[in-house]
Design a protein around this motif. Sequence first.
Motif, PDB file in Angstrom:
ATOM      1  N   LEU C 168       0.674  -1.216  -0.152  1.00 49.29           N
ATOM      2  CA  LEU C 168      -0.093   0.209   0.076  1.00 49.29           C
ATOM      3  C   LEU C 168       0.880   1.184  -0.091  1.00 49.29           C
ATOM      4  O   LEU C 168       0.484   2.201  -0.485  1.00 49.29           O
ATOM      5  CB  LEU C 168      -0.823   0.041   1.198  1.00 49.29           C
ATOM      6  CG  LEU C 168      -2.096  -1.173   1.478  1.00 49.29           C
ATOM      7  CD1 LEU C 168      -2.419  -0.926   2.745  1.00 49.29           C
ATOM      8  CD2 LEU C 168      -2.611  -1.468   0.239  1.00 49.29           C
ATOM      9  N   GLN C 185      -6.747  -8.394   2.680  1.00 51.29           N
ATOM     10  CA  GLN C 185      -6.403  -7.285   3.364  1.00 51.29           C
ATOM     11  C   GLN C 185      -6.154  -6.102   2.412  1.00 51.29           C
ATOM     12  O   GLN C 185      -6.513  -5.101   2.431  1.00 51.29           O
ATOM     13  CB  GLN C 185      -5.112  -7.471   4.212  1.00 51.29           C
ATOM     14  CG  GLN C 185      -5.479  -7.960   5.574  1.00 51.29           C
ATOM     15  CD  GLN C 185      -4.069  -8.005   6.293  1.00 51.29           C
ATOM     16  OE1 GLN C 185      -3.582  -6.792   6.461  1.00 51.29           O
ATOM     17  NE2 GLN C 185      -3.920  -8.993   7.089  1.00 51.29           N
ATOM     18  N   ALA C 189      -8.342  -2.846   1.853  1.00 51.55           N
ATOM     19  CA  ALA C 189      -7.529  -1.419   1.954  1.00 51.55           C
ATOM     20  C   ALA C 189      -8.394  -0.473   0.694  1.00 51.55           C
ATOM     21  O   ALA C 189      -8.036   0.678   0.728  1.00 51.55           O
ATOM     22  CB  ALA C 189      -6.316  -1.444   1.891  1.00 51.55           C
ATOM     23  N   GLY C 190      -9.145  -0.740  -0.165  1.00 53.30           N
ATOM     24  CA  GLY C 190      -9.482  -0.189  -1.147  1.00 53.30           C
ATOM     25  C   GLY C 190      -8.876  -0.195  -2.625  1.00 53.30           C
ATOM     26  O   GLY C 190      -9.138   0.512  -3.362  1.00 53.30           O
ATOM     27  N   ILE C 191      -7.905  -1.375  -2.751  1.00 52.20           N
ATOM     28  CA  ILE C 191      -7.396  -1.668  -3.935  1.00 52.20           C
ATOM     29  C   ILE C 191      -8.120  -2.660  -4.727  1.00 52.20           C
ATOM     30  O   ILE C 191      -8.662  -3.675  -4.303  1.00 52.20           O
ATOM     31  CB  ILE C 191      -5.922  -2.015  -3.845  1.00 52.20           C
ATOM     32  CG1 ILE C 191      -5.101  -0.819  -3.243  1.00 52.20           C
ATOM     33  CG2 ILE C 191      -5.388  -2.086  -5.446  1.00 52.20           C
ATOM     34  CD1 ILE C 191      -3.713  -1.266  -3.412  1.00 52.20           C
TER      35      ILE C 191
END
Lengths: 281, 288, 326
Positions: C168, C185, C189-191
């Motif tokens: 990240l 995870q 985390a937004g990926i």
Amino acid sequence: MTALWVAVAVWLGAWALNVALAGSALARRPFGRLLVPLIFGATVLVLWEGLVRGLGVAPVILPAPSVIAAKIAVELPTLWADFAQTILKGAIPGFLIGAGAAFVVAVAIDRSPFLQRGLLPVGNFVAALPIVGLAPILVMWFGFDWQSKAAVVVVMVFFPILVNMVAGLQASERMQRDLMATWGASYWQSLWKLRLPAAMPFIFNGLKIASTLALIGAIVAEFFGSPIYGMGFRISTEVGRLGLDMVWATIAVAALAGSALYGLITLIERWVTFWHPSQRH
Amino acid sequence: MSRALPILTVLAGIVVIWYAAAVWMNSTWVYDQAERAGTTVSFAEMVPQTMTQDRPLLPPPHQVGAELWKGLFGQAVTSKRSLVYHGYVTFKGTMMGFALGIIVGVALAMSIVRFRVMDMSVMPWAIISQTIPIVALAPMIIVVSSQLGLTGRDVPKAIIAAYLSFFPVLVSMVKGLRSPDQMQLDLLRTYGASEAATFLKLRLPASMPYFFASLKVAIAASLVGTIVGELPTGAIEGLGARMLIGSQFGEPLIMWAALFAAAILAGLLIVTVGLLEGMARRRMGVPA
Amino acid sequence: MKRLMTAAFVAALGTGAQAEDVTLQLKWVTQAQFAGYYVAQAKGFYEEEGLNVTILPGGPDIAPTQVIAGGGADVMVDWMPAALAAREKGLPLVNIAQPFASSGMMLTCLAETGIKTPADFADKTLGVWFFGNEYPFLSWMATLGLATDGSPGGVTVLKQGFNVDPLLQKQAACISTMTYNEYWQVIDAGITPEQLVTFKYEDQGVATLEDGLYVLEDRLADPAFAETMVKFVRASMKGWKYAEANSDEAAMIVLENDQTGAQTENHQKRMMGEIAKLTAGSNGALDVAAAERTVATLLAGGSDPVITKAPEGAWTSAITDAALAN
């Protein structure tokens, strides 16, 4: 089992010898001062070797000192690279920065009662944050290389040095301070000529404690992420690989480096605080 | 009020810096995400987005505060999710290690000041012992303890905490017991004082300021030792375990909340030690 | 030491004639990766076999191999590369069962780094777990012919911690992930999956067996211990199959056993779903072909192989044969 009994016998004999040595005239010479702890250390190693061999302890639990020594001889280049990464790049710069910062903050606090009342309780609180929790955060912030290790060390050594320094600056006696005032000494003159020298025993006490913390800090931080060299990396990796001889070899290097750093600080202390009663034996 | 004002000023300053740093550090992620999505964000749009991230680089104070509040008061104190419960586990370990560390430290210091042979042979090794990274030994301490039939996690944890906390006590006590100057020692000799009386009436009182100064460091060291000890014990319970889990599962908020809970614990311990020190000093008639 | 251990074992037998005590050391913290054992415990499968099982969670500083060597556990969950490496170091570990049929390990890369095939790894920074988990990666790099010492044309290796932050924060181009844990995870985390490129070890033909059950060879020679292990494996496999069929319930059982209180329901349920894919198709018996593939992968380590020679007697089917017979 015979190995164990031989080791115990050697231990008792050496202890008796040390008691005799410590009471003799030799103990007052530098040679004697060095000899006694060396004999003690050697007997510990003999006892360890005897225990491991006598009880047949598995090498994946605790390797014998002879095995560890052999490993050190073989792996010198690796141990050196680890040492350079962790101690020379991580621990020592961190220690110097942390000590310098603590010094500046202590004088600043001393100068201003307002800051003293405000910063010291907060500093106590913040600096009491256990390092282990900060290590992963700092690795996240400063990357995987030595910078994050130095940052952890800075945070770790700052507190003991600051507390000792603030206590030390209050160590001079009221009468001495009054005397300085009657001579019309400025704040800085009084700090430089009276209060700093009086604080020296405290400061060195803090520096000594911090020197050992610095090593632990640099090594712990490597557990949370590192390049593929460094003492913390080596220890955590080799435990997983059951290479316990290498783990202990690295621990030996850490102990040597830590002792050297501590010894250096002690020498400087002797030189600076020759007047203090505790330096007379 | 006069005591609170400076502290509040400093705290306010820290909070302001913290917010600014949070915006600055968390902005990278906002910009990265925008870049991946092919959009652009203005500064005004970016700031609120840095305040509510799930995985912030630096969570802003209100996020940490909310998480801490939830952990402390959001459930029964006996719940596994309660920071009070984990804090108590860590506190227990810290106190065991601290007590053990004081006993070992004071006993060693006394024998080192009294017997030359101890001074010459043990003191250098006591110093060297501190240079051994205890973290490396922690798993081994646990393995060996289980070998000796101590399956509980408390004993290894206390040993690790004591290992870190005995040293400051030892160093300060040796210094303190040796701090009386020759004139004072000679005076007692002219009184015909026995060795024990010299120790009790002169050396021990003289060492007290050193002793109490070391206790603050020792209790903090003991807490660090306990938290270090909570990592390899299978990361089961205690604040150390919470930090590790927070780090491992990418939940920075859990980690920060545990960190602050540990700091609160450390603060309470240090304040308690400070109060004890003040009481002891008054009892001994040391001018404040 | 051996005498000590046997004595302790005899003592345990003497006191616990009504229930046989078994201590299981897990490879990692309490999570759905070990659901089968927790289910077998919660559902009373161990009890039915007359066993009293203690499950010890692992952690980042716990080497299961060391715990079992020190007599802290009777049986452990570990990956085959670590077990074989330990065997070569003189710790005679034997695989008695293999609940995981396939490997969940992969390398997850950011697409923006331009990595499309393993050939693109050259001169990139890759995050790897160590502590005995580095063997599959090192073998793979050796097969690709990429140096891991940071020399030009090779790869720079980072020892990553236990989270996905290096990816990240862009501190690494790729990181090690498990299909059932760290990969999600990254997603959480937004990926998005489109922004990622993944390389499963299974697809690259360098998969090594994960999460098998291992015991010490000399203890296995004792018929009483072997009998206990038969019961243990039988009950554990029953637990695994139950977990596979009732994945949400299994996740909740794991959650109840999590003493850290940090695991979330959502994450555990998803993990259990992924784990079920890996245990599917295994009845607990080790697939010898897969084990030999693992050995071949490890031996392919070029100048610095993980193991130097093919192991002998590193796995046995005696326990699973008996456990699955009835």
